[in-house]
Motif scaffolding. Structure first.
Motif, PDB file in Angstrom:
ATOM      1  N   PHE A  78       0.946  -1.311  -0.274  1.00  0.00           N
ATOM      2  CA  PHE A  78      -0.054   0.012  -0.127  1.00  0.00           C
ATOM      3  C   PHE A  78       0.912   1.360   0.047  1.00  0.00           C
ATOM      4  O   PHE A  78       2.048   1.398   0.409  1.00  0.00           O
ATOM      5  N   TYR A  79       0.313   2.237  -0.626  1.00  0.00           N
ATOM      6  CA  TYR A  79       1.056   3.794  -0.464  1.00  0.00           C
ATOM      7  C   TYR A  79      -0.079   4.606  -0.453  1.00  0.00           C
ATOM      8  O   TYR A  79      -1.072   4.484  -0.888  1.00  0.00           O
ATOM      9  N   ILE A  80       0.374   5.966   0.160  1.00  0.00           N
ATOM     10  CA  ILE A  80      -0.526   7.036   0.018  1.00  0.00           C
ATOM     11  C   ILE A  80      -0.439   7.813  -1.118  1.00  0.00           C
ATOM     12  O   ILE A  80       0.419   8.207  -1.570  1.00  0.00           O
ATOM     13  N   ALA A  81      -1.696   7.720  -1.902  1.00  0.00           N
ATOM     14  CA  ALA A  81      -1.663   8.440  -3.153  1.00  0.00           C
ATOM     15  C   ALA A  81      -2.097  10.129  -3.002  1.00  0.00           C
ATOM     16  O   ALA A  81      -1.914  10.564  -3.828  1.00  0.00           O
ATOM     17  N   GLY A  82      -2.466  10.144  -1.592  1.00  0.00           N
ATOM     18  CA  GLY A  82      -2.759  11.799  -1.437  1.00  0.00           C
ATOM     19  C   GLY A  82      -3.658  11.888  -0.221  1.00  0.00           C
ATOM     20  O   GLY A  82      -4.349  10.998   0.308  1.00  0.00           O
ATOM     21  N   VAL A  83      -3.554  13.141   0.299  1.00  0.00           N
ATOM     22  CA  VAL A  83      -4.323  13.422   1.676  1.00  0.00           C
ATOM     23  C   VAL A  83      -5.080  14.508   1.129  1.00  0.00           C
ATOM     24  O   VAL A  83      -4.408  15.667   0.737  1.00  0.00           O
ATOM     25  N   ALA A  84      -6.462  14.527   1.288  1.00  0.00           N
ATOM     26  CA  ALA A  84      -7.315  15.600   1.111  1.00  0.00           C
ATOM     27  C   ALA A  84      -7.983  16.099   2.339  1.00  0.00           C
ATOM     28  O   ALA A  84      -8.222  15.416   3.322  1.00  0.00           O
ATOM     29  N   ARG A  85      -8.003  17.295   2.628  1.00  0.00           N
ATOM     30  CA  ARG A  85      -8.518  17.980   3.935  1.00  0.00           C
ATOM     31  C   ARG A  85      -9.968  18.308   3.870  1.00  0.00           C
ATOM     32  O   ARG A  85     -10.662  18.675   4.777  1.00  0.00           O
ATOM     33  N   MET A  94      -7.999  -4.489   8.494  1.00  0.00           N
ATOM     34  CA  MET A  94      -8.867  -4.193   7.149  1.00  0.00           C
ATOM     35  C   MET A  94      -8.143  -4.150   5.822  1.00  0.00           C
ATOM     36  O   MET A  94      -8.461  -4.653   4.971  1.00  0.00           O
ATOM     37  N   LEU A  95      -6.858  -3.641   5.753  1.00  0.00           N
ATOM     38  CA  LEU A  95      -5.709  -3.647   4.823  1.00  0.00           C
ATOM     39  C   LEU A  95      -5.683  -5.238   4.388  1.00  0.00           C
ATOM     40  O   LEU A  95      -5.403  -5.405   3.176  1.00  0.00           O
ATOM     41  N   PHE A 129      -8.799  -6.454   2.452  1.00  0.00           N
ATOM     42  CA  PHE A 129      -8.799  -5.641   1.288  1.00  0.00           C
ATOM     43  C   PHE A 129      -7.738  -6.281   0.288  1.00  0.00           C
ATOM     44  O   PHE A 129      -8.344  -6.683  -0.944  1.00  0.00           O
ATOM     45  N   ARG A 130      -6.471  -6.458   0.555  1.00  0.00           N
ATOM     46  CA  ARG A 130      -5.526  -7.096  -0.225  1.00  0.00           C
ATOM     47  C   ARG A 130      -6.082  -8.441  -0.519  1.00  0.00           C
ATOM     48  O   ARG A 130      -5.769  -9.025  -1.609  1.00  0.00           O
ATOM     49  N   ARG A 131      -6.480  -9.390   0.374  1.00  0.00           N
ATOM     50  CA  ARG A 131      -6.887 -10.491   0.159  1.00  0.00           C
ATOM     51  C   ARG A 131      -8.133 -10.691  -0.911  1.00  0.00           C
ATOM     52  O   ARG A 131      -8.069 -11.444  -1.837  1.00  0.00           O
ATOM     53  N   TYR A 143       2.465 -13.170   5.081  1.00  0.00           N
ATOM     54  CA  TYR A 143       1.823 -14.474   5.746  1.00  0.00           C
ATOM     55  C   TYR A 143       1.208 -13.945   6.950  1.00  0.00           C
ATOM     56  O   TYR A 143       0.169 -14.196   7.494  1.00  0.00           O
ATOM     57  N   LEU A 144       2.078 -13.069   7.585  1.00  0.00           N
ATOM     58  CA  LEU A 144       1.417 -12.346   9.021  1.00  0.00           C
ATOM     59  C   LEU A 144       0.162 -11.801   8.933  1.00  0.00           C
ATOM     60  O   LEU A 144      -0.581 -11.835   9.675  1.00  0.00           O
ATOM     61  N   GLU A 145       0.039 -10.987   7.712  1.00  0.00           N
ATOM     62  CA  GLU A 145      -1.058 -10.072   7.554  1.00  0.00           C
ATOM     63  C   GLU A 145      -2.220 -11.043   7.209  1.00  0.00           C
ATOM     64  O   GLU A 145      -3.371 -10.543   7.491  1.00  0.00           O
TER      65      GLU A 145
END
Length: 243
Positions: free
Chosen positions: A31-38, A120-121, A124-126, A204-206
């Motif tokens: 995962f990476y942060i594509a953006g942060v909106a206020r 949750m992540l 989502f990935r699974r 595997y841990l996740e």
């Protein structure tokens, strides 16, 4: 083959909370942060500019210029490839019900714990990986992906039920590595014990976190950087032996 990279847009008007969520996300490989909106306007602009790079939106229900639920419906209408998770202090049943009707992937109530965000992540990935490259699925495969099992039901996972990239023997080795230690371990420590790469151990841990066989919490290492630490849950021992 490198892990898939999923872009996340954080929509949060409190920069301190946004930074916390950003730190949680960055603990998870893939995962990476594509953006942060206020606010809603910034979120819409970022979606318009980077839609292809955004796969998941972490959305607050309280924004200064728009209702979070209004933005939810707008994103759902215009960007069908994007999943949305409400990350909010809103506990009202009416708000939760509308969010569920809007098809949110998850609903997280502030303050968020690192383990819950990680769970949750991982789910989502699974689910994304399970659906990737498939033309159709049978009911057993769908039930496993969405964990539609009766309370207390813990079937032995079959080879076909395990998601893409999860091997039974490696899963057992991860469990054995954790069972040998009484204290929580980082992905790097597990990797060293089992003789694998950190990225493999982390994947595997996740998966085990998502299966509720391992707990995860955010701790701080010797240099002060936050890192996820994992611990095998008591109920997981018999499950791992059945693999």
């Amino acid at each position: 083959m490198p892990a898939a990279q999923y872009g996340i847009l954080i929509v949060e008007d409190d920069f301190r909370i946004a930074d916390i969520h950003k730190a949680f996300v960055e603990q998870d490989e893939g995962f990476y942060i594509a953006g942060v909106a206020r606010n809603g306007s910034e979120a819409k602009a970022l979606m318009a500019e980077q839609a292809a790079a955004i796969h998941l939106v972490l959305l607050d229900a309280y924004l200064p210029d728009v209702e979070g639920l209004e933005l939810l419906w707008a994103i759902r209408r215009d960007y069908t490839h994007v999943d949305i998770v409400m990350v909010t202090a809103a506990r009202e049943v009416e708000t939760i019900s509308e969010a569920l009707r809007g098809g949110v992937f998850d609903y997280l109530i502030k303050p968020i714990e690192a383990a819950r965000m990680g769970q949750m992540l991982a789910r989502f990935r699974r689910e994304r990986e399970a659906l990737s490259g498939r033309n159709e699925m049978n009911q057993d495969e769908l039930d496993h992906v969405f964990k539609r099992l009766q309370p207390g039901e813990a079937p032995r996972p079959t080879s076909s039920a395990l998601p893409k990239g999860i091997d039974r023997l490696t899963l057992r080795r991860v469990g054995e590595a954790m069972a040998a230690e009484a204290t929580p371990l980082t992905a790097m420590q597990v990797a060293r014990i089992m003789g694998a790469s950190r990225s493999t151990a982390r994947r595997y841990l996740e998966f085990l976190v998502a299966e509720q066989r391992v707990s995860a919490e955010l701790g701080y290492g010797d240099v002060g950087r936050p890192e996820r630490r994992y611990q095998l849950l008591e109920a997981a021992h018999s499950w791992l032996k059945s693999l």
